[in-house]
Scaffold this motif. Structure first.
Motif, PDB file in Angstrom:
ATOM      1  N   PRO A  38       0.880  -1.614  -0.331  1.00 52.79           N
ATOM      2  CA  PRO A  38      -0.137   0.156   0.464  1.00 52.79           C
ATOM      3  C   PRO A  38       0.692   1.293  -0.117  1.00 52.79           C
ATOM      4  O   PRO A  38       1.491   1.789   0.327  1.00 52.79           O
ATOM      5  CB  PRO A  38      -1.005  -0.133   1.586  1.00 52.79           C
ATOM      6  N   ASN A  39       0.491   2.100  -0.325  1.00 55.40           N
ATOM      7  CA  ASN A  39       0.948   3.292  -0.186  1.00 55.40           C
ATOM      8  C   ASN A  39       1.587   4.147   0.470  1.00 55.40           C
ATOM      9  O   ASN A  39       2.686   4.663   1.110  1.00 55.40           O
ATOM     10  CB  ASN A  39       0.024   4.424  -1.468  1.00 55.40           C
ATOM     11  N   GLY A  40       0.654   4.263   1.850  1.00 53.97           N
ATOM     12  CA  GLY A  40       0.909   4.581   2.856  1.00 53.97           C
ATOM     13  C   GLY A  40       1.810   4.092   4.244  1.00 53.97           C
ATOM     14  O   GLY A  40       2.346   4.097   4.968  1.00 53.97           O
ATOM     15  N   LYS A  41       2.475   2.747   2.820  1.00 54.62           N
ATOM     16  CA  LYS A  41       3.358   2.294   4.467  1.00 54.62           C
ATOM     17  C   LYS A  41       4.538   2.225   3.822  1.00 54.62           C
ATOM     18  O   LYS A  41       4.608   1.872   2.384  1.00 54.62           O
ATOM     19  CB  LYS A  41       2.618   0.289   3.476  1.00 54.62           C
ATOM     20  N   LEU A  42       5.596   2.334   5.155  1.00 53.34           N
ATOM     21  CA  LEU A  42       6.904   2.528   5.055  1.00 53.34           C
ATOM     22  C   LEU A  42       7.472   1.267   4.594  1.00 53.34           C
ATOM     23  O   LEU A  42       6.839   0.197   5.998  1.00 53.34           O
ATOM     24  CB  LEU A  42       7.173   3.628   6.078  1.00 53.34           C
ATOM     25  N   ASN A  50      -3.895   3.859   8.837  1.00 53.68           N
ATOM     26  CA  ASN A  50      -2.802   3.521   7.996  1.00 53.68           C
ATOM     27  C   ASN A  50      -1.514   2.434   8.675  1.00 53.68           C
ATOM     28  O   ASN A  50      -1.911   2.134   8.040  1.00 53.68           O
ATOM     29  CB  ASN A  50      -2.366   5.051   7.890  1.00 53.68           C
ATOM     30  N   THR A  51      -1.380   3.372  10.081  1.00 53.45           N
ATOM     31  CA  THR A  51      -0.685   2.472  10.133  1.00 53.45           C
ATOM     32  C   THR A  51      -0.729   1.120  10.770  1.00 53.45           C
ATOM     33  O   THR A  51      -0.858  -0.289  10.887  1.00 53.45           O
ATOM     34  CB  THR A  51      -0.398   3.063  12.072  1.00 53.45           C
ATOM     35  N   ILE A  52      -1.807   0.886  11.728  1.00 56.92           N
ATOM     36  CA  ILE A  52      -2.524  -0.194  12.096  1.00 56.92           C
ATOM     37  C   ILE A  52      -3.312  -0.985  11.087  1.00 56.92           C
ATOM     38  O   ILE A  52      -2.639  -2.244  10.975  1.00 56.92           O
ATOM     39  CB  ILE A  52      -4.221  -0.035  12.879  1.00 56.92           C
TER      40      ILE A  52
END
Length: 719
Positions: free
Chosen positions: A251-255, A515-517
């Protein structure tokens, strides 16, 4: 043609090309590994859609220049095959006769192949004609329109000249054969036939010379062009398609999650970057699309992703031997310098809000945010050099489980009179864990949102519980500010606790928590069904579990949170909820949905001071005011979204006009926009309201209402 001259040209040109590319490839090989060969079917589909299909080039905000680029791109793809034919003609007179004369006896008995070749020639002619149109457009675009995102460049004009010349010389070469054969107009080469008809007015010798000159000019330009590509921004012609193929599949929001046990503490030198990050730099087209809605660029911060890509790329190119072999500029072996201080400034790395616009707009899928976060990780975890104001945030999360550093025992004060069930207290089972979040627990304004959400959940009969005093920060801000160790500590602790309690589904009211969870906790074993509060409310409305009956005669515009919209694609649910509120008139801002403008709080910027340029939240609230004012009075001047000379003009509105509500769905956005309202003196005209509050106010209550108890005021930012 001449096999000797053709062979000599190819030998020299390809030898030079191999030498240049050896240096470019050597740099990538010296960088860290990165497995980008997973999920091949998905990568192939993305390559077809966005690489070969050029889907992002024709996004609505840049449709015309994108379409013209597609014309040139298609011509390049077609001319690639044609170029192979031309070189074959240079070596073989038989090939020359066969490929330039449809009456050649060698075609006898091969009507099907001849038909296919005619179709190819038709496609080639149409593509070349459209490419000439595209070249003319871009000459005008650069010289007359002069869009802000495009940097003036002699290289661009040279390349446009090359492209135009390739198409014209192709027409001259084909036209000379029409003259020599006294051939009529051919439907399979319409443009070439027109040129050929015109050339029939010339003496045969002149027409022949033009054709021969066209051929040698064409193949020479091809070979010069080939060697020029790795030296400038048009390197993307070689690297762009591979870069699209090797894009991330997460996903785009995942680092990415570094292995701290292996001392992966971030990016210090260019060799700490991955080969994919290096390929990103090579692939930057310098189109400037990343700038059009970039909050740091629009407000005068020392960061544009285009400039970062160019600075890093040129540093790589100027120091290839240093990177590959360790020999510095003086010719002796020495360690590589750190990126910050040599290629980039620290203030550039810390300016990013991680809003994601640059990655959304980039036609070749350059991943800018992870690279900058990796640099922050090194600065924080190894150098201990970072904006001083975030030290208290790190300490607050580490000691008290929240960025304000307020007592953990105060975590549930917002709900003291609500008698909320606590997960693990022996009750249940519960369907959802309501993860309140730090802002929802401690920020005075966001507490009201938490209570409003509880009111809605109870009215709808949703089965949920909180963690009460046991809830702690999910670590999102720490991660994006570079403190990966602290983030992983919080993530592992939360996942272990939640899994032990049997949590399966989580409700969040903060897009950063969402986004984090949702996207990052699975790496630590936290696989939960995560739903944002706007999505849940929309579902409850669709299922008729709540009813909105209170009429709100108000004008409203909605601000898209970056971590709900761009990073996770949630655009419709909040708008559908707002449209369900009776009497509410919703007007869209010019910069909305995928083009939404950041509030300035993402990437940990919520906790940092903003001293350079104008404030990002001021720019956004100016647009809110202008949108509301223009809706009420259409005679109010409103910047044209298609004006490319200066992006973000809607954020320049300074008048106090515009009355109504700006709806938000994020506590960070709420804080930033509320601050901007106060800073710009618009307190009497504009209200900042979370969608949850609006729904709770409009909802018809059939169960026991939730009262709002007074509580101690908490500053949204640490002092």
């Amino acid at each position: 043609m001449s096999p000797i001259i053709t062979g000599l040209l190819l030998t020299v040109a390809l030898s030079v090309f191999v030498m240049i590319m050896a240096g470019r490839a050597g740099v990538l090989l010296a960088m860290k590994g990165d497995n980008r060969l997973n999920n091949i079917p998905y990568r192939t589909m993305q390559l077809v859609r966005f690489g070969l299909g050029q889907k992002r080039l024709v996004d609505p905000e840049e449709f015309t220049p994108g379409l013209m680029h597609v014309f040139i791109y298609v011509a390049f793809m077609v001319l690639t095959l044609r170029t192979l034919m031309l070189f074959t003609m240079g070596f073989s007179s038989t090939a020359l006769a066969l490929l330039s004369d449809m009456t050649e006896p060698l075609w006898d008995g091969h009507e099907f192949l001849q038909g296919l070749y005619k179709v190819f020639l038709l496609v080639k002619d149409v593509a070349a004609t459209l490419a000439v149109l595209g070249v003319g457009y871009f000459f005008f675009f650069r010289s007359k329109v002069k869009p802000d995102r495009v940097t003036p460049s002699w290289e661009a004009y040279l390349i446009l000249g090359f492209i135009g010349a390739l198409m014209v010389t192709e027409f001259f070469f084909g036209g000379s054969h029409i003259v020599a054969q006294n051939a009529p107009f051919a439907w399979w080469e319409p443009a070439t036939s027109v040129v050929g008809m015109a050339m029939k007015g010339l003496p045969p010798t002149v027409a022949h010379v033009l054709g021969v000159a066209g051929y040698w000019t064409h193949v020479t330009i091809i070979l010069v062009f080939l060697n020029f590509l790795p030296l400038g921004k048009h390197f993307h012609i070689i690297t762009g398609l591979p870069n699209v193929f090797f894009q991330r599949t997460t996903p785009n929001g995942k680092l990415g999650t570094p292995n701290l046990e292996k001392e992966e503490f971030g990016t210090a030198t260019v060799k700490d970057m991955t080969w994919k990050q290096g390929l990103d730099l090579y692939s930057c087209t310098e189109c400037g699309r990343c700038q059009t809605h970039c909050p740091t660029y629009i407000t005068g911060k020392p960061l544009t992703h285009k400039a970062v890509n160019q600075d890093l790329k040129h540093w790589l190119w100027e120091n290839e031997r240093w990177i590959e072999e360790g020999y510095g500029p003086t010719g002796v072996k020495e360690p590589l310098p750190e990126i910050i201080g040599s290629a980039l400034k620290a203030e550039t790395v810390w300016a990013c809000t991680s809003c994601g616009w640059c990655e959304t707009a980039c036609p070749v899928f350059i991943e800018n945010i992870p690279r900058l976060i990796d640099m922050r990780r090194y600065q924080v975890q190894v150098k201990a050099e970072f904006p001083p104001e975030i030290q208290r945030v790190f300490e607050g999360i580490e000691r008290q489980g929240n960025p304000w550093g307020l007592g953990q025992d105060r975590r549930d004060e917002w709900a003291e009179d609500l008698a909320l069930p606590t997960w693990g207290d022996g009750g249940g089972p519960y369907e959802y864990l309501f993860f309140v979040g730090c802002a929802g627990s401690y920020d005075d304004k966001q507490k009201k949102v938490s209570r409003a959400l509880v009111k809605i959940l109870r009215e709808a009969g949703v089965s949920f519980a909180t963690l009460s005093k046991q809830e702690v920060c999910n670590g999102e801000s720490a991660r994006r500010m570079g403190n990966e160790y602290l983030y992983q500590t919080m993530a592992k602790m939360n996942v272990e606790s939640w899994n032990g309690l049997g949590v399966k589904a989580v409700i969040t009211q903060c897009p950063h928590c969402f986004n984090t969870i949702k996207n990052e906790y699975p790496e630590f074993g936290g696989d939960y069904r995560v739903i944002n509060h706007t999505q849940l409310i929309n579902d409850l409305l669709n299922e008729k579990r709540i009813k909105l009956s209170q009429v709100m005669n108000s004008k409203l515009t909605y601000h898209d949170p970056c971590y709900l919209g761009r990073h996770n694609g949630v655009y419709d649910a909040p708008r559908e909820v707002l449209k369900a509120i009776p009497g509410l008139e919703v007007v869209e801002m010019q910069r909305s949905k995928r083009e939404g403008f950041c509030c300035g709080a993402g990437g940990g910027r919520m906790w940092m001071e903003e001293h350079i340029g104008t404030r990002i939240n001021h720019n956004r609230i100016n647009e809110v005011a202008l949108t509301l004012q223009h809706s009420a009075d259409p005679s109010t001047p409103f910047p044209d979204a298609t004006d490319k000379k200066k992006p973000g003009q809607v954020g320049d509105y300074k008048d106090k006009g515009g009355s109504g509500v700006v709806a938000v769905a994020c506590p960070f956005c709420s804080t930033m926009l509320k601050d901007a309202v106060n800073d710009t003196g618009r307190e009497e005209n504009i209200q900042v309201k979370d969608i949850t509050e609006l729904v709770a106010d409009a909802m018809e209550v059939r169960r026991s209402p939730v009262t709002v108890a007074p509580s101690a005021a908490v500053s949204p930012k640490p002092e």
